[in-house]
Scaffold this active site. Structure first.
Site, short mmCIF file in Angstrom:
data_model
loop_
_atom_site.label_atom_id
_atom_site.label_comp_id
_atom_site.label_asym_id
_atom_site.label_seq_id
_atom_site.Cartn_x
_atom_site.Cartn_y
_atom_site.Cartn_z
CG HIS A 213 -8.71 42.87 6.39
ND1 HIS A 213 -9.80 43.50 7.03
CD2 HIS A 213 -8.44 43.70 5.14
CE1 HIS A 213 -10.36 44.61 6.29
NE2 HIS A 213 -9.33 44.74 5.35
CG ASP B 87 -12.26 47.64 3.31
OD1 ASP B 87 -11.78 46.45 3.51
OD2 ASP B 87 -11.89 48.65 3.61
CD GLU C 292 -6.49 46.49 6.39
OE1 GLU C 292 -6.08 46.83 5.30
OE2 GLU C 292 -7.81 46.85 6.58
CD GLU C 293 -10.89 48.23 7.41
OE1 GLU C 293 -10.07 49.19 7.25
OE2 GLU C 293 -11.45 47.60 6.39
CG ASP D 272 -7.96 45.51 1.96
OD1 ASP D 272 -9.15 45.37 1.97
OD2 ASP D 272 -7.20 45.86 2.66
#
Ligand SMILES: *[C@@H]1O[C@H](CO)[C@@H](O)[C@H](O)[C@H]1NC(C)=O
Ligand SMILES: *[C@@H]1O[C@H](CO)[C@@H](O)[C@H](O)[C@H]1NC(C)=O
Ligand SMILES: *[C@@H]1O[C@H](CO)[C@@H](O)[C@H](O)[C@H]1NC(C)=O
Ligand SMILES: *[C@@H]1O[C@H](CO)[C@@H](O)[C@H](O)[C@H]1NC(C)=O
Ligand SMILES: *[C@@H]1O[C@H](CO)[C@@H](O)[C@H](O)[C@H]1NC(C)=O
Ligand SMILES: *[C@@H]1O[C@H](CO)[C@@H](O)[C@H](O)[C@H]1NC(C)=O
Length: 717
Positions: free
Chosen positions: A360, A370, A407-408, A436
């Site tokens: 993502h 991330d 995605e988050e 990820d």
């Protein structure tokens, strides 16, 4: 959104990267190129070696710097720019690329306030709820673009009450409070991050009758050890806050089970709240500093040893009160357009078979770990594939590169795309490979569905350990203290829809150790360069490993799937469950029988493949590729047989009967999640009726495994 992997060892980093390695790699690449340009026709494995030799730490470093200049949360203009960067990088690598948009419900903060009185009669002190810019922060000029700290999809409202401390906020922790006679109803729960998905912490607080929940990361877990933290050390500064979603479903909340395309059917947010997937009480994430201050206002019983803070922390009590907290949260839930970026390298022999690679690109803040460490490695894979194409390589099967959005917010982009393409993926997807975040530190971690275990190990034998040039990644991996390969039942990243909704063989990998700045403003390029991967060799190794796995799946005539290993794993998991339920009124005989059948079918197809492979040099066989294809199709479809059309009881979206998340903690991967759900019910009412339900779930899994054997055998009864 991947959570911090707890209990990762704190050994010192050793970045061994010598000039010699680079020189040797360059020589190897030259020799390979020479070989390729001189030989008239060559084996795909030559290209795979070339792929590995093209490893470049500078490529990933360059992409990461570009991707993390600004915060880029889903729905923002900055995130649209991130999608464009990925689009442009892929199209300049001569890979056909397109955008697939979805209209989904996103959530942003409008107003937050939090105040504390040390007892009901004292004046309240307001918290300023801001993360502080650190000394020398090169991103200070765009820090105001970081969203105010909040929980996405939190309930809008005000609540006030004495505080109760609930440790990590698990079901067991709330049971402990009940047993200790600590009243939670009507109180404000203070819980710490660490083991439980934040949506489940808030859910548990709500079920216990709490008026609101505030979550913080304790110094014990997020550091600030020795009084030093980022930028001096890898630990979270005292004002750092982990933000994130508290939605417990998968994909867009308004379109459960179908794609969020324009003009589609949608359900209302109230319905989602009623179903328990969105909270009905307000919540806020707060800093360690604020959490600590609230804890000092609590009386009541002392908390047990394992509920305490780290070294030097004051002793914690459970409350309730006398400290009183007053919390207000107002959010804006709004339909926004998100953009998945999809690139396709069409297969030459089997274009209708797909090997998918996904990562993502949206981030809560700068996203250096991330997710954009993964994005950087993902783009490096694409650029290495471009070089292979220039050398004449074309994959046998189609490779699909997927860059997911949102995605988050809880897996929105990938879930909507999988729902949109469900039947095509069901019939054509060979495997999904997820990354990820790729790097938060030293130490390799892998997750997979078990038919891919051996492929992962073989690939790790071919990749150099990024932290020790004298050994392979495999050698450092087996020497680590962690389970070698874990399973994909958790709901922590974009593999969820592929595995748990459709039943596609999948892999997820990363290099990781302590990642205390997770989902905070401090997850930036400086942190990565100082602590995550100073020389970017781990990024390059992640690209090498995932790329090699993809290439083998895409190029080999016979799919490198091993179902004997799957059957063994099922046997092991059944043994664990059986020991756990020894003496209970259930029998595991049906499950054992079905696994025995699967073992036989797996051995048979492995033998069949060997025979075909050993004949493969014969010209006659060469013409009969349909045999290989038929055998591959059986192996591809076997994983699908583990899914059930109606899904888990009360969780119909989760179709996979072997792997799924715990009903009480999305982070936790459960083997046989349906059986686990039934066992949880037994805990509530230990009746014969409840045990009968467990037995029914055992039968259901056994039947699915029997179907899988039939698919693997490829025979009608
Ligand atoms: C928040 O409070 C801290 C001190 O507790 C202070 O250093 C910081 O500047 C404050 N931030 C804002 C935005 O007021
Ligand atoms: C704490 O500080 C001491 C001395 O400054 C240092 O030797 C030690 O490695 C530090 N520990 C951690 C966990 O940072
Ligand atoms: C809580 O704070 C809000 C404003 O932030 C205020 O309107 C409300 O009266 C407060 N509630 C209590 C019980 O103090
Ligand atoms: C909610 O967000 C949408 C989209 O950004 C915006 O148009 C709208 O004005 C916002 N509403 C409020 C009350 O902030
Ligand atoms: C590197 O790997 C070799 C071989 O496995 C081992 O002997 C050596 O101790 C390792 N070095 C470091 C610094 O970990
Ligand atoms: C790539 O690795 C080499 C050493 O192997 C190092 O000198 C160089 O700085 C690294 N590049 C980046 C961007 O970190």
């Amino acid at each position: 959104m991947y959570r911090v992997t707890k209990a990762i060892p704190t050994s010192t980093d050793g970045d061994i990267s010598t000039c010699f390695v680079r020189f040797a790699a360059a020589v190897a690449a030259c020799l390979l190129l020479l070989h390729l340009s001189m030989s008239p026709s060559f084996d795909y494995s030559t290209y795979h070696d070339l792929f590995l030799s093209l490893s470049s730490n500078d490529t990933a470093a360059h992409h990461l710097r570009e991707l993390t200049r600004r915060p880029h949360v889903a729905g923002s203009e900055a995130n649209a720019a991130t999608a464009s960067y990925i689009f442009n990088t892929l199209s300049s690598a001569s890979i056909p690329v397109h955008i697939v948009p979805y209209d989904v419900l996103l959530s942003y903060p409008i107003h937050r306030s939090l105040s504390l009185s040390s007892d009901p009669s004292s004046p309240a002190v307001s918290f300023n709820l801001s993360q502080e810019i650190y000394p020398g922060d090169p991103f200070a000029d765009v820090a105001m673009e970081v969203l105010p700290t909040f929980h996405a999809y939190a309930h809008s409202g005000t609540a006030s009450g004495p505080v109760v401390y609930a440790n990590y906020g698990s079901e067991e922790d709330f049971a402990t409070l009940r047993a200790a006679g600590v009243e939670v109803a009507g109180k404000v729960v203070l819980a710490r991050y660490g083991f439980v998905y934040r949506g489940d912490i808030v859910r548990n607080a709500q079920l216990a009758g709490a008026a609101a929940a505030v979550l913080y990361c304790d110094a014990r877990d997020c550091g600030g050890r020795n009084g030093s933290w980022f930028p001096e050390a890898r630990w979270m500064p005292p004002s750092g806050v982990q933000v994130g979603s508290v939605y417990r479903g998968a994909g867009d909340p308004t379109t459960p089970g179908w794609a969020s395309v324009g003009g589609c059917e949608r359900i209302g947010a109230e319905e989602v709240v009623e179903s328990g997937l969105m909270p009905a009480i307000p919540s806020l994430p707060i800093s360690a500093k604020d959490g600590k201050l609230i804890l000092t206002t609590l009386g009541g019983p002392w908390a047990a040893e394992d509920w305490q803070g780290g070294e030097g922390a004051p002793l914690y009590r459970l409350g309730p009160g006398p400290g009183v907290v007053n919390l207000t949260y107002m959010g804006n839930e709004t339909i926004m357009t998100i953009k998945n970026v999809i690139a396709v390298i069409e297969g030459k022999e089997e274009p209708d078979r797909y090997v998918l690679i996904g990562n993502h690109h949206d981030a809560w803040t700068f996203g250096a770990v991330d997710p954009n460490s993964g994005t950087a490695a993902f783009l490096e894979v694409a650029q290495r594939l471009e070089k292979l194409q220039k050398m004449g390589w074309r994959p046998r099967r189609t490779i699909v590169l997927c860059s997911w959005d949102a995605e988050e917010y809880h897996l929105l982009g990938s879930t909507e795309w999988v729902e949109d393409n469900r039947e095509v993926l069901r019939s054509r997807a060979v495997a999904y490979l997820n990354m990820d975040y790729a790097v938060s530190g030293r130490g390799f971690h892998a997750y997979s569905t078990p038919q891919l275990d051996n492929l992962l190990k073989e690939a790790a034998h071919k990749v150099q350990d990024p932290d020790n040039s004298t050994q392979t990644l495999y050698e450092s991996w087996v020497a680590s203290e962690f389970p070698l390969i874990r399973r994909l039942g958790g709901g922590g990243s974009d593999f969820a829809a592929f595995v748990q909704h459709v039943g596609i063989p999948s892999v997820d990998i990363r290099f990781a150790r302590d990642y205390p700045v997770y989902h905070s403003m401090y997850d930036d390029f400086v942190w990565m360069q100082k602590f995550g991967d100073p020389l970017f060799h781990r990024h390059a190794a992640a690209a090498s490993l995932l790329g090699l796995v993809a290439l083998r799946l895409a190029d080999e005539v016979f799919l490198p799937f091993d179902y004997v290993s799957y059957a063994l794993e099922l046997q092991r998991s059944t043994g664990v469950l059986e020991r756990q339920l020894r003496g209970k009124p259930v029998t595991f005989t049906p499950l054992h029988k079905s696994i025995e059948e699967l073992t036989k079918a797996a051995s048979k197809i492995a033998y069949h493949r060997k025979v075909l492979q050993s004949n493969s040099w014969l010209p006659k066989w060469r013409k009969d590729e349909s045999k290989a294809r038929e055998l591959n199709d059986r192996m591809m479809m076997t994983e699908r047989a583990f899914t059930h059309a109606e899904g888990l009881l009360e969780r119909p979206w989760f179709k996979h009967l072997i792997y799924g998340p715990s009903q009480h903690n999305v982070y936790l991967s459960k083997t046989f999640p349906g059986i686990d759900d039934a066992i949880q019910r037994v805990k509530v009412s230990n009746s014969l009726e409840a045990w009968r339900l467990v037995q029914k779930e055992i039968w259901k899994v056994a039947r699915a495994i029997t179907q899988a054997s039939h698919v693997l055998n490829g025979e009608l009864s």
